[in-house]
Design a protein around this motif. Sequence first.
Motif, PDB file in Angstrom:
ATOM      1  N   ASN A   1       0.837  -1.200   0.000  1.00  0.00           N
ATOM      2  CA  ASN A   1       0.000   0.000   0.000  1.00  0.00           C
ATOM      3  C   ASN A   1       0.877   1.256   0.000  1.00  0.00           C
TER       4      ASN A   1
ATOM      5  N   LYS B   1      -5.490   1.321  -0.375  1.00  0.00           N
ATOM      6  CA  LYS B   1      -6.349   1.792   0.701  1.00  0.00           C
ATOM      7  C   LYS B   1      -5.854   3.164   1.144  1.00  0.00           C
TER       8      LYS B   1
ATOM      9  N   PRO C   1     -10.944   1.573   0.219  1.00  0.00           N
ATOM     10  CA  PRO C   1     -10.080   0.923  -0.765  1.00  0.00           C
ATOM     11  C   PRO C   1     -10.588   1.232  -2.175  1.00  0.00           C
TER      12      PRO C   1
END
Length: 144
Positions: free
Chosen positions: A75, A93, A133
Amino acid sequence: MLAEGSPRKVADPFDYGGGHVIANLAADPGLIYDMDISDHIMFLCAMGYNNSAISFVASEKISCPKEPPSIPNLNLPSIVLPELKTSVTITIKVTNVGEVHSVYQAMVLSPTGVKVVVELAVLYFNNATKVLPFKVTFTVVHQM
């Protein structure tokens, strides 16, 4: 990925660009990619650093997983897709640290030869929704 311009060529690091930073806006980003130390350690594992080097930097004993994590699945605010050959979908996210009631819309300028689709292209945040997300799919549409 192909570079813009003439003649056409396979893109290299000089073609990718690093973006532009406006320091005053960085102090109030609106959205963040919430990460902790374990995310950074997994990034170093994915980059191929050995346990002793990562342990030295982290000041604690670190053991990377036997199967290193995939860089696209981390991420991070930047997307790295080594050797895009067909299609890849990644999930990102983000956490809203801006105004409680905020709306963000994805705007994509696809690289030459790649189709980019954002699923959940508009993010709506409110009192109840602080983390969302979204998916980004990269598909090769032209190969050299």
